[in-house]
Enzyme design. Structure first.
Site, short mmCIF file in Angstrom:
data_model
loop_
_atom_site.label_atom_id
_atom_site.label_comp_id
_atom_site.label_asym_id
_atom_site.label_seq_id
_atom_site.Cartn_x
_atom_site.Cartn_y
_atom_site.Cartn_z
N THR A 138 0.93 -1.23 0.08
CA THR A 138 -0.06 0.00 -0.23
C THR A 138 0.92 1.19 -0.02
OG1 THR A 138 -1.82 -1.15 1.16
CG2 THR A 138 -1.83 1.31 1.37
N LYS A 159 -7.87 1.76 -3.05
CA LYS A 159 -7.56 1.29 -1.72
C LYS A 159 -7.99 2.54 -0.65
CE LYS A 159 -5.16 -0.88 1.90
NZ LYS A 159 -5.20 -2.10 2.48
N LYS A 193 -1.98 4.90 8.91
CA LYS A 193 -1.09 5.13 7.46
C LYS A 193 -2.11 5.38 6.41
CE LYS A 193 1.31 2.22 4.13
NZ LYS A 193 1.91 0.91 3.69
P1 NAD Z 1 5.71 -6.11 7.41
O1 NAD Z 1 6.48 -4.78 7.96
O2 NAD Z 1 5.34 -7.27 8.26
O3 NAD Z 1 6.83 -6.53 6.18
C1 NAD Z 1 7.50 -5.69 5.40
C2 NAD Z 1 8.69 -6.69 5.00
O4 NAD Z 1 9.43 -5.88 4.20
C3 NAD Z 1 9.58 -6.92 6.32
O5 NAD Z 1 9.73 -8.09 6.46
C4 NAD Z 1 10.93 -6.03 6.16
O6 NAD Z 1 12.02 -6.60 6.41
C5 NAD Z 1 10.95 -6.04 4.27
N1 NAD Z 1 11.44 -5.06 4.12
C6 NAD Z 1 11.37 -3.61 4.21
N2 NAD Z 1 12.46 -2.87 3.46
C7 NAD Z 1 12.77 -3.82 2.39
C8 NAD Z 1 13.71 -3.47 1.58
N3 NAD Z 1 14.11 -2.51 0.94
N4 NAD Z 1 14.22 -4.77 0.98
C9 NAD Z 1 13.70 -5.99 1.17
N5 NAD Z 1 12.71 -6.23 2.29
C10 NAD Z 1 12.56 -5.23 2.79
O7 NAD Z 1 4.26 -5.50 6.63
P2 NAD Z 1 3.05 -6.06 6.15
O8 NAD Z 1 2.07 -6.32 7.18
O9 NAD Z 1 3.44 -7.37 5.59
O10 NAD Z 1 2.52 -5.28 5.24
C11 NAD Z 1 3.11 -4.99 3.92
C12 NAD Z 1 2.40 -3.90 2.83
O11 NAD Z 1 1.04 -4.53 2.99
C13 NAD Z 1 2.38 -2.74 3.54
O12 NAD Z 1 2.46 -1.78 2.76
C14 NAD Z 1 0.72 -2.60 4.25
O13 NAD Z 1 0.42 -1.31 4.37
C15 NAD Z 1 0.09 -3.52 3.32
N6 NAD Z 1 -0.93 -4.29 3.97
C16 NAD Z 1 -0.83 -4.83 5.09
C17 NAD Z 1 -2.14 -5.63 5.76
C18 NAD Z 1 -2.03 -6.30 7.12
O14 NAD Z 1 -2.72 -6.59 7.60
N7 NAD Z 1 -0.62 -6.46 7.66
C19 NAD Z 1 -3.08 -5.62 5.14
C20 NAD Z 1 -3.50 -4.68 3.81
C21 NAD Z 1 -2.34 -4.25 3.28
#
Ligand code: NAD
Length: 296
Positions: A96, A171, A246
């Site tokens: 997102t 979204k 966010k």
């Molecule tokens: P998270 O923080 O659990 O995972 C993000 C991952 O990205 C981490 O493991 C981190 O180490 C990795 N990362 C960050 N920078 C990096 C880089 N430069 N290279 C490689 N890896 C890198 O987040 P999440 O909950 O999995 O969410 C991911 C996305 O999905 C976000 O944009 C969030 O807004 C969206 N989202 C999340 C949910 C939810 O319920 N968790 C729901 C809908 C949308």
């Protein structure tokens, strides 16, 4: 079966990558956290030492990263994935992020000879694990047609929202409405309590009247009326207040860019900012009712 690069193996990315593996795709993965990466390697993915290694011979590259800056940093520049991927690669960014970065990414991908869609999701970790996510997809018809069969492995509902960036637009418009409607629902239940109106009675009436909305009928912020809602488990998330904040910030920033008035979206962002500031970042977003009732 496709050769897929996957970058970002957090709460969402890891189960999504696992579903691709289960469907028989060859998945090469990278996360800056070695622990997160090893967990998916253990389920059959090929680990990469550098983020650019996910591009090796990849037909598709999927990203699931925290925010727009992270996406830009891995995609662009001499050592970015756009430069390293084989020409004609399909990029699917499921993170997102802000609409303007999503549009810029699609145009840089096209300049490098690739196709790209923005495909943010709704459905949370439960949907990612079960393979039932909803994907809101922005991109050309050609890019959408190539992305659809891959997205169907990870999701149940795949909607083409229009051109580049329109997945992100869908979204944030949806989640801004959700944030506003949740606060409205909380206010109504808090007022009812003060007026001596039983929560279940209000639910029975309002859920069949003009005040009816998803925040009430599927995710009621008070315990009782909807047994599955987080209110029944001490507001354990669910969808955290931090994530709602966010998405509201992204909506307010996007609105400011195009000059669209969003007074209620702005107010919702401010209220969630206060709630998060009170130490409730990890609480379910419906828990804001406690603050509105003066409990926190
Ligand atoms: P998270 O923080 O659990 O995972 C993000 C991952 O990205 C981490 O493991 C981190 O180490 C990795 N990362 C960050 N920078 C990096 C880089 N430069 N290279 C490689 N890896 C890198 O987040 P999440 O909950 O999995 O969410 C991911 C996305 O999905 C976000 O944009 C969030 O807004 C969206 N989202 C999340 C949910 C939810 O319920 N968790 C729901 C809908 C949308």
């Amino acid at each position: 079966m496709a050769k897929i690069g996957f970058i970002g193996l957090g709460n969402m990315g890891a189960p999504m990558a696992r579903n691709l593996l289960k469907a028989g795709h060859a998945v090469q993965v990278y996360d800056m956290s070695p622990t997160a990466q090893r967990a998916v390697e253990a389920d059959g993915a090929t680990g990469c030492a550098l983020h650019t290694d996910v591009a090796r011979d990849a037909e598709v590259i999927i990203s699931m990263l925290p925010a727009g800056d992270h996406v830009r940093s891995v995609m662009t520049g001499e050592d970015g994935l756009f430069a390293k991927a084989p020409r004609g690669c399909l990029f699917i960014d499921c993170s997102t992020i802000d609409v303007s970065t999503a549009r810029d990414m699609e145009s840089q991908a096209a300049e490098a000879g690739h196709l790209m869609v923005d495909a943010p999701v709704s459905g949370g970790v439960g949907g990612a694990t079960a393979g039932t996510l909803t994907f809101m997809v922005g991109g050309s018809d050609q890019a959408f047609a190539r992305a659809q069969p891959i997205l169907e492995v990870m999701g149940k509902t795949i909607v083409h929202a229009g051109g580049p960036g329109n997945g992100q637009a869908a979204k944030i418009c949806n989640n801004m409405l959700l944030g506003i409607s949740m606060i409205g629902t909380c206010e109504a239940f808090a007022l009812a309590e003060e007026l001596g109106l039983d929560a279940q009675r209000l639910f029975d009436i309002a859920s069949k009247s003009s005040g009816q909305c998803w925040s009430m009928t599927s995710y009621c912020p008070v315990p009782g009326p909807v047994p599955t809602s987080p209110a029944n488990r001490d507001y354990q998330a669910g969808f955290t207040a931090q994530m709602m904040l966010k998405d509201l910030k992204l909506a307010v920033e996007a609105a400011a860019r195009v000059g669209a008035p969003v007074p209620l979206g702005s107010a919702a962002a401010q209220l969630y900012s206060v709630f998060v500031g009170l130490g409730s970042a990890g609480v379910d977003f419906s828990g804001i009712i406690r603050m509105l009732k003066g409990e926190k």
